[in-house]
Design a protein around this motif. Sequence first.
Motif, PDB file in Angstrom:
ATOM      1  N   ASP A 251      -8.582   3.316  -2.120  1.00  0.00           N
ATOM      2  CA  ASP A 251      -8.212   2.624  -0.888  1.00  0.00           C
ATOM      3  C   ASP A 251      -7.338   3.527  -0.021  1.00  0.00           C
ATOM      4  OD1 ASP A 251      -8.116   0.596   0.950  1.00  0.00           O
ATOM      5  OD2 ASP A 251      -7.380  -0.915  -0.453  1.00  0.00           O
ATOM      6  N   ARG A 252      -7.055   3.052   1.199  1.00  0.00           N
ATOM      7  CA  ARG A 252      -6.278   3.844   2.159  1.00  0.00           C
ATOM      8  C   ARG A 252      -4.826   4.024   1.700  1.00  0.00           C
ATOM      9  NH1 ARG A 252      -6.698   0.077   6.850  1.00  0.00           N
ATOM     10  NH2 ARG A 252      -7.192  -1.402   5.183  1.00  0.00           N
ATOM     11  N   GLN A 253      -4.216   5.111   2.182  1.00  0.00           N
ATOM     12  CA  GLN A 253      -2.846   5.428   1.808  1.00  0.00           C
ATOM     13  C   GLN A 253      -1.876   4.332   2.247  1.00  0.00           C
ATOM     14  OE1 GLN A 253      -1.621   8.204   0.061  1.00  0.00           O
ATOM     15  NE2 GLN A 253       0.314   7.084   0.104  1.00  0.00           N
ATOM     16  N   ALA A 254      -2.060   3.815   3.480  1.00  0.00           N
ATOM     17  CA  ALA A 254      -1.149   2.788   3.991  1.00  0.00           C
ATOM     18  C   ALA A 254      -1.205   1.530   3.133  1.00  0.00           C
ATOM     19  CB  ALA A 254      -1.493   2.451   5.443  1.00  0.00           C
ATOM     20  N   VAL A 255      -2.428   1.147   2.700  1.00  0.00           N
ATOM     21  CA  VAL A 255      -2.581  -0.034   1.856  1.00  0.00           C
ATOM     22  C   VAL A 255      -1.931   0.194   0.499  1.00  0.00           C
ATOM     23  CG1 VAL A 255      -4.242  -1.562   0.724  1.00  0.00           C
ATOM     24  CG2 VAL A 255      -4.705  -0.697   3.033  1.00  0.00           C
ATOM     25  N   ALA A 256      -2.160   1.365  -0.092  1.00  0.00           N
ATOM     26  CA  ALA A 256      -1.579   1.675  -1.402  1.00  0.00           C
ATOM     27  C   ALA A 256      -0.058   1.662  -1.342  1.00  0.00           C
ATOM     28  CB  ALA A 256      -2.087   3.034  -1.874  1.00  0.00           C
ATOM     29  N   ALA A 257       0.505   2.234  -0.287  1.00  0.00           N
ATOM     30  CA  ALA A 257       1.957   2.269  -0.157  1.00  0.00           C
ATOM     31  C   ALA A 257       2.536   0.874   0.004  1.00  0.00           C
ATOM     32  CB  ALA A 257       2.345   3.140   1.034  1.00  0.00           C
ATOM     33  N   ALA A 258       1.840   0.012   0.789  1.00  0.00           N
ATOM     34  CA  ALA A 258       2.332  -1.346   1.000  1.00  0.00           C
ATOM     35  C   ALA A 258       2.321  -2.153  -0.288  1.00  0.00           C
ATOM     36  CB  ALA A 258       1.488  -2.033   2.068  1.00  0.00           C
ATOM     37  N   VAL A 259       1.258  -2.006  -1.087  1.00  0.00           N
ATOM     38  CA  VAL A 259       1.121  -2.783  -2.319  1.00  0.00           C
ATOM     39  C   VAL A 259       2.166  -2.383  -3.354  1.00  0.00           C
ATOM     40  CG1 VAL A 259      -0.376  -3.143  -4.323  1.00  0.00           C
ATOM     41  CG2 VAL A 259      -1.318  -3.331  -2.029  1.00  0.00           C
ATOM     42  N   THR A 260       2.481  -1.095  -3.439  1.00  0.00           N
ATOM     43  CA  THR A 260       3.367  -0.603  -4.499  1.00  0.00           C
ATOM     44  C   THR A 260       4.832  -0.518  -4.071  1.00  0.00           C
ATOM     45  OG1 THR A 260       2.924   1.688  -3.816  1.00  0.00           O
ATOM     46  CG2 THR A 260       1.513   0.740  -5.527  1.00  0.00           C
ATOM     47  N   LYS A 261       5.134  -0.980  -2.872  1.00  0.00           N
ATOM     48  CA  LYS A 261       6.510  -0.908  -2.380  1.00  0.00           C
ATOM     49  C   LYS A 261       7.464  -1.640  -3.332  1.00  0.00           C
ATOM     50  CE  LYS A 261       9.282  -1.894   1.759  1.00  0.00           C
ATOM     51  NZ  LYS A 261       9.260  -2.497   3.120  1.00  0.00           N
ATOM     52  N   GLY A 262       8.519  -0.958  -3.744  1.00  0.00           N
ATOM     53  CA  GLY A 262       9.526  -1.567  -4.600  1.00  0.00           C
ATOM     54  C   GLY A 262       9.237  -1.491  -6.086  1.00  0.00           C
ATOM     55  N   LEU A 263       8.079  -0.933  -6.488  1.00  0.00           N
ATOM     56  CA  LEU A 263       7.746  -0.869  -7.916  1.00  0.00           C
ATOM     57  C   LEU A 263       8.348   0.355  -8.597  1.00  0.00           C
ATOM     58  CD1 LEU A 263       3.996  -1.992  -8.033  1.00  0.00           C
ATOM     59  CD2 LEU A 263       6.035  -3.325  -8.597  1.00  0.00           C
ATOM     60  N   GLY A 264       8.792   1.338  -7.819  1.00  0.00           N
ATOM     61  CA  GLY A 264       9.404   2.520  -8.414  1.00  0.00           C
ATOM     62  C   GLY A 264       8.444   3.397  -9.181  1.00  0.00           C
ATOM     63  N   LEU A 265       7.209   3.514  -8.691  1.00  0.00           N
ATOM     64  CA  LEU A 265       6.226   4.356  -9.369  1.00  0.00           C
ATOM     65  C   LEU A 265       6.569   5.832  -9.196  1.00  0.00           C
ATOM     66  CD1 LEU A 265       2.864   2.580  -8.440  1.00  0.00           C
ATOM     67  CD2 LEU A 265       4.432   2.099 -10.313  1.00  0.00           C
ATOM     68  N   GLU A 266       6.146   6.629 -10.170  1.00  0.00           N
ATOM     69  CA  GLU A 266       6.380   8.075 -10.089  1.00  0.00           C
ATOM     70  C   GLU A 266       5.427   8.764  -9.124  1.00  0.00           C
ATOM     71  OE1 GLU A 266       9.014   6.874 -12.912  1.00  0.00           O
ATOM     72  OE2 GLU A 266       6.881   6.377 -12.907  1.00  0.00           O
ATOM     73  N   GLY A 267       4.359   8.101  -8.724  1.00  0.00           N
ATOM     74  CA  GLY A 267       3.429   8.703  -7.781  1.00  0.00           C
ATOM     75  C   GLY A 267       2.416   7.696  -7.294  1.00  0.00           C
ATOM     76  N   VAL A 268       1.969   7.835  -6.040  1.00  0.00           N
ATOM     77  CA  VAL A 268       0.917   6.998  -5.457  1.00  0.00           C
ATOM     78  C   VAL A 268      -0.140   7.927  -4.884  1.00  0.00           C
ATOM     79  CG1 VAL A 268       0.327   5.293  -3.713  1.00  0.00           C
ATOM     80  CG2 VAL A 268       2.518   5.121  -4.920  1.00  0.00           C
ATOM     81  N   ARG A 269      -1.340   7.901  -5.434  1.00  0.00           N
ATOM     82  CA  ARG A 269      -2.434   8.748  -4.968  1.00  0.00           C
ATOM     83  C   ARG A 269      -3.526   7.842  -4.407  1.00  0.00           C
ATOM     84  NH1 ARG A 269       1.359  11.218  -6.456  1.00  0.00           N
ATOM     85  NH2 ARG A 269       1.467  12.983  -7.908  1.00  0.00           N
TER      86      ARG A 269
END
Length: 623
Positions: A463-481
């Motif tokens: 999926d798109r970067q903006a969507v991935a960033a919005a979904v994982t906001k606040g989860l503290g992941l080590e990386g979002v690709r």
Amino acid sequence: MKKPAQLQDRLKTALLVIAALGLFAGLGVMFAGKPDLATLIWWGAVVPVLIGLVVEIAQSLAKGEVGLDIVAALSMSAALLFGEELAAAVVALMYSGGTYLESFAEGRARREMSDLLARVPRSATRHREGALDDVPLDEIVPDDLLLIRQGDAVPVDGTLATEWAMLDQSALTGESMPVRMQRGQEIMSGATNAGDAFDLRVTRRAADSTYAGIVRLVEAAQASKAPMARLADRYSLLFLIVTVVLATAAWWLTGDPIRAVAVLVVATPCPLILAVPVALVAGLSRAAHFGVLIKGAKPLEALARIKTLILDKTGTLTDGRPQIVSIEASGELSEDEVLYFAAALDQASKHPIAQAIVAAAHARGAELPIPQNVLETPGEGVAGTVDGRAVVVGGAAFVATQTGAPALERTIIEAGSVVVSLAVDGKAVGHLVMADALRAGTGDLLAGLRALGIGRVLLATGDRQAVAAAVTKGLGLEGVRAELTPDQKVLLVLSERKNGPVMMVGDGVNDAPALAAADIGVAMGARGTAASAEAADIVLLVDHLDRLLAGVEIAQRARQIALQSVVVGIGLSVLGMIAAAFGYLTPVEGALLQELIDVAVILNALRALRIVPNRSGQSAQGQ
């Protein structure tokens, strides 16, 4: 499933039966006063097991692997050579029992996978001379015209031959919302028809289509995957050296070969051959109780050592279906009334977003009337009458066109969300914000996995970067690709191996190659694709990601129990070997002592059947 695996299972079963019948038949004949006949029976029981064992040893050595099977072969051979046939028969039964247990665990997992793999499309409906006929995929050629019914997976690549179609491409691209396609647009195999039936003009054969390409990528990833060593084999070389040195010393110093035989019989690594499979099979059974299907003992061992977790987004980290995240009303209607009118009219639509709105209204206990005078514009919206009032629901532009009224101003929404507008009696009265929401309890799940030793958690999505960033906001992941292709997901898995064993969790066709390449691949089996379930080492049989937490904890505790059995069993065996070397144990007495040790370690291993995960989650506990 594959015939070689079935033949191997049957061979191991046959060897176990031969060893068991031979041992007890020989004992019966011996007690009847016919020792010579008993000797022949024991030879007949041991030789087939020994031949099978020698073949396995040769295959292992050809791969550069040294296993504990060598100790078992030495003890059986030495016992037969020096006339200790009863001891040889006991060892043969113990060895064949252990290999059967491992085979049983893997065979059970293969059988339980058959229902999941039954969903793979193997035929398609083709237009031919004014009629429809079902044909195998390999008979479909370019320019054929296929009918794709609602809910069907597109079997081959092609172009849309009707005016429009609504497609769910989440399994291929990670895009959670259905996509409206127009006539002439290319459609990839593996997408699902989320709307009315449509015609597809074939452009590629099944073997050359997108789905087939991903399957080939899966096969390549599986072929390059590093093999997982059995827990028992990691202790094999040291134990083999100790055994051979002690047996040789006993013979050399005393001149009595029977002492060497007794040492070898006591040294037969049954605590490893039996206790480890018992603990791991018990762990497999316990994990299945919580909805986690693990395909064998090796994946269970690897699951206990995972250090990095890579998650897909759509259908894994998120639910994979559109949900209402907020309702905004103009003030003339309440939020419940906005939902009421929108859901009542959307009952007439098959669009996934419309059905999600209807489901949300039913969940709130709303009783919806039957809409009248319904007119749907596919992919745009629906107009009709509800309770005698004119209602329009759909995209903002569609509602504005139908009513002539300006759309309501709305708050800024996050990437990946969809706004459904509502007008009643020609006036815009509100809208509903839809999104593929994060699964409830995801934060707690990730915290629990970190507590179990998984130090890195990453998101990998098409999926798109903006969507991935919005979904994982606040989860503290080590990386979002984001915006990854299937081969890029494989590269991410391989690059993360430098940090330790990697687990990949996904549900789509595009996840299958990465699942195959990871040390442990986990598929969401409840609604995931058959391709991902086949490529994975573990399948979550229910649509709850928190079951993964239970699975990891069960794997770790089952492995701990197996290790306890190994340490205690081998320790007792070493003491028995020393006693045999000093002449305190005959080969038969050594075999019986080893049986007592086996009983003790197996009883300890069976404790894995009573594992209750502490971090299994409420839904898992209720399984």
